[in-house]
Design an enzyme around this catalytic site. Sequence first.
Site, PDB file in Angstrom:
ATOM      1  N   LYS A  54       9.603   6.066  48.678  1.00 11.89           N
ATOM      2  CA  LYS A  54      10.766   6.922  48.406  1.00 11.89           C
ATOM      3  C   LYS A  54      10.614   8.256  49.138  1.00 11.89           C
ATOM      4  O   LYS A  54      11.558   8.768  49.739  1.00 11.89           O
ATOM      5  CB  LYS A  54      10.914   7.138  46.895  1.00 11.89           C
ATOM      6  CG  LYS A  54      11.352   5.862  46.170  1.00 11.89           C
ATOM      7  CD  LYS A  54      11.181   5.934  44.659  1.00 11.89           C
ATOM      8  CE  LYS A  54      11.497   4.564  44.040  1.00 11.89           C
ATOM      9  NZ  LYS A  54      11.199   4.468  42.617  1.00 11.89           N
ATOM     10  N   GLN A  98       9.323   7.732  37.626  1.00 10.82           N
ATOM     11  CA  GLN A  98       8.889   6.388  37.996  1.00 10.82           C
ATOM     12  C   GLN A  98       8.477   5.608  36.747  1.00 10.82           C
ATOM     13  O   GLN A  98       7.712   6.090  35.912  1.00 10.82           O
ATOM     14  CB  GLN A  98       7.717   6.474  38.996  1.00 10.82           C
ATOM     15  CG  GLN A  98       7.280   5.143  39.580  1.00 10.82           C
ATOM     16  CD  GLN A  98       8.352   4.448  40.416  1.00 10.82           C
ATOM     17  OE1 GLN A  98       9.174   5.099  41.069  1.00 10.82           O
ATOM     18  NE2 GLN A  98       8.367   3.122  40.390  1.00 10.82           N
ATOM     19  N   ASP A 123      18.638   7.396  39.268  1.00  7.78           N
ATOM     20  CA  ASP A 123      18.313   6.021  38.876  1.00  7.78           C
ATOM     21  C   ASP A 123      19.481   5.383  38.129  1.00  7.78           C
ATOM     22  O   ASP A 123      19.524   4.166  37.975  1.00  7.78           O
ATOM     23  CB  ASP A 123      17.097   6.019  37.941  1.00  7.78           C
ATOM     24  CG  ASP A 123      15.830   5.557  38.625  1.00  7.78           C
ATOM     25  OD1 ASP A 123      15.927   4.789  39.602  1.00  7.78           O
ATOM     26  OD2 ASP A 123      14.740   5.961  38.172  1.00  7.78           O
TER      27      ASP A 123
HETATM   28  N1  GUN Z   1      10.121   0.963  38.527  1.00  6.26           N
HETATM   29  C1  GUN Z   1      10.561  -0.220  39.074  1.00  6.26           C
HETATM   30  N2  GUN Z   1      11.816  -0.087  39.542  1.00  6.26           N
HETATM   31  C2  GUN Z   1      12.193   1.180  39.300  1.00  6.26           C
HETATM   32  C3  GUN Z   1      13.376   1.916  39.576  1.00  6.26           C
HETATM   33  O1  GUN Z   1      14.367   1.430  40.126  1.00  6.26           O
HETATM   34  N3  GUN Z   1      13.358   3.224  39.163  1.00  6.26           N
HETATM   35  C4  GUN Z   1      12.293   3.779  38.539  1.00  6.26           C
HETATM   36  N4  GUN Z   1      12.388   5.052  38.154  1.00  6.26           N
HETATM   37  N5  GUN Z   1      11.177   3.139  38.283  1.00  6.26           N
HETATM   38  C5  GUN Z   1      11.135   1.844  38.664  1.00  6.26           C
END
Ligand code: GUN
Length: 292
Positions: A54, A98, A123
């Site tokens: 990211k 996350q 998200d």
């Molecule tokens: N962990 C696995 N997929 C995601 C996601 O799309 N967003 C976040 N914040 N954590 C994750």
Amino acid sequence: MTARILSGKAFAQALKDDARARAGRLAHEHHVTPGLAVVLVGADAASQVYVRNKDKACAEIGLYSEVVRMPEGISKQELIKTIEALNASEKIHGILVQLPLPGKLHAHETEILDHIDPAKDVDGFHPVNMGKLVLGIPGLTPCTPAGCVRMLEHAGIPMDGKRAVIVGRSNIVGKPMLHLLLAKNATVTICHSHTQDLASITREADILVAAVGRPRFITADMVKPGAAVIDVGINRLAPDAEHPRGKLVGDVDFDAVKEVAGAITPVPGGVGLLTVAMLMQNVVHAAEMQVC
Ligand code: GUN
């Protein structure tokens, strides 16, 4: 006949190019650089890889990014204070915590995410954004399911009036996907671990979405000939001589299912690439909404 392979690579690049161009306009017209803060608690290896990807994507398209690393032992209150500081930061337009959160924090995930300002919730997991999705009101949408639907559109796969079956009812993928496909006028069914005679339902799907987190769970006999199969799973198998780190496979038995399906996303190289690209779109969109 072998299925058409829906690669995420070119489409993810197109989404990132679009985000870069829009970020450029924000910089030119409003002197604003869209900013993303990723909060990473603990040292989970997979989460570290996702967070790095990211951060790299932000750098690639010219967004500001901050990774806020916190030790596993921090309290819920400390984490909430960090989120509130990011809510107040002018440099930050998108906040992502996350998941999964480690240890004791895991049980408080929903409560913690509730503290993210919905306008910065890139998200799309905040109840306000989930509620908007259910009601069909514009808001920030979860990246992975949004990427899947954009990919189906881009590939010219019809959704209107079609039978869509989602296997998996997670808040991150299954539930938002239900509403995104419904908004495209598909007739949608969600299956899960208590579903009886799963194969008889998946065999009716024109569009089959696998998001269960179980390697090669969807086998060829579960797929209608010609169906579009979207594989959201990323599972690492036990290491062997050929794959010392363990081979990455999806939730779909790709080699067998591609002989039955009309279209299929590979793993890796399919939906996974779209998640980060959609996150970049959401950060730029959040910034546009905040400054315009
Ligand atoms: N962990 C696995 N997929 C995601 C996601 O799309 N967003 C976040 N914040 N954590 C994750």
